[in-house]
Scaffold this active site. Structure first.
Site, short mmCIF file in Angstrom:
data_model
loop_
_atom_site.label_atom_id
_atom_site.label_comp_id
_atom_site.label_asym_id
_atom_site.label_seq_id
_atom_site.Cartn_x
_atom_site.Cartn_y
_atom_site.Cartn_z
CG ASP A 38 5.71 -12.31 5.60
OD1 ASP A 38 5.06 -13.16 4.96
OD2 ASP A 38 6.10 -11.24 5.09
CG ASP A 40 6.95 -13.37 -0.74
OD1 ASP A 40 8.04 -13.68 -1.24
OD2 ASP A 40 5.88 -13.99 -0.97
#
Length: 289
Positions: A38, A40
């Site tokens: 991922d 953020d």
């Protein structure tokens, strides 16, 4: 085996299992490894000096390119939907349509702002976005060893790419799956491209991109990194997977979410703003012990 795994921020439900996965991956060799992450709050910091760091959407939301009225509306959406996103008492099925609502409304508001493509680099430069400490080693080491890094992000791809570009680590082995802006011939935002990627449909994102995973058939060993339970499905497009080691960053609401993270991730990093553990794992896998 890896000294960093005994850091106070590291929690593991089954350390023995982690050892076994690591040994199996080492045996197979680093040319069988791919990293799926991922962006953020996983590759970027959650906070710095006690202050929250921005996500890709926040970088734009907080910028000069957005009117005060639009900022107000985006903030309202955040205050409505973020508590739902991290509410451990609700099921993912229940959250799904609400997350779609949130992202769709936010993107509609951004499109109304007529954002110019040529100003995105400035917006990122002026923001407080920060990759986690140790990012240089992380990106460079993967590149040196030709290990693919696939980033699945519910953020904004154009901003995300700009962040890693400005950090000087956007190497050719990095592939990004995210929400990309669609600009008109004058370079003004008119829509977002393709399927919406939000926090709970990364599995669909993974499966839509199985063609890309095809090229990686020779890499059945996966190091997966995320900061939400929605990130756990990012590797679902990988066929004939042999091993997967899941590292989860638990940044927020630690007490109420810790158990669900320990049940889902092999290694849980609690309020750890560095990439120290993933880096130690990578060095171990590539024989730089």
């Amino acid at each position: 085996m890896i000294p960093e795994l005994s850091k106070p921020s590291v929690c593991m439900r089954d350390p023995q299992r982690v050892q076994e996965i690591l040994q199996s991956m080492v045996k197979a060799g680093s040319n069988t490894v791919q990293v799926i992450s991922d962006f953020d709050m996983t590759l970027t910091r959650f906070a710095y000096n006690g202050k929250r760091c921005p996500t890709c959407h926040n970088i734009l939301d907080n910028s000069k390119l957005i009117s005060d009225d639009c900022k107000e509306k985006l903030k309202k959406l955040l205050n409505t939907y973020y508590p739902i996103e991290i509410d451990s008492s609700r099921s993912i099925e229940e959250k799904l349509p609400l997350m779609v609502d949130w992202w769709t409304k936010a993107h509609e508001l951004l499109v109304q702002q007529k954002i110019r493509k040529d100003l995105l680099a400035m917006v990122v430069r002026e923001s407080d976005a920060m990759l986690r400490e140790g990012y240089q080693l992380f990106f460079d080491h993967l590149h040196e060893h030709s290990i693919p890094l696939l980033i699945f992000s519910a953020g904004i791809g154009d901003i995300l790419e700009e962040v890693i570009q400005q950090a000087g680590v956007f190497h050719p082995n990095v592939k990004v799956f995210s929400n990309y802006m669609d600009f008109d011939e004058c370079g003004v935002l008119r829509a977002f491209k393709g399927e919406l990627i939000h926090i709970y449909n990364k599995r669909e994102g993974a499966l839509l991109n199985t063609g890309h995973f095809q090229e990686l058939r020779t890499r059945p060993n996966v190091l997966l990194m995320g900061d939400s339970l929605g990130d756990l499905t990012m590797a679902d497009g990988v066929q004939d997977m042999e091993n997967i080691l899941k590292i989860g960053f638990l940044n927020d609401k630690v007490e109420e979410r810790k158990q669900s993270y320990l049940d889902s991730y092999d290694i849980v990093l609690v309020k750890d703003e560095t990439l120290e553990v993933p880096n130690a794992v990578l060095l171990y896998l590539t024989g730089n012990k």
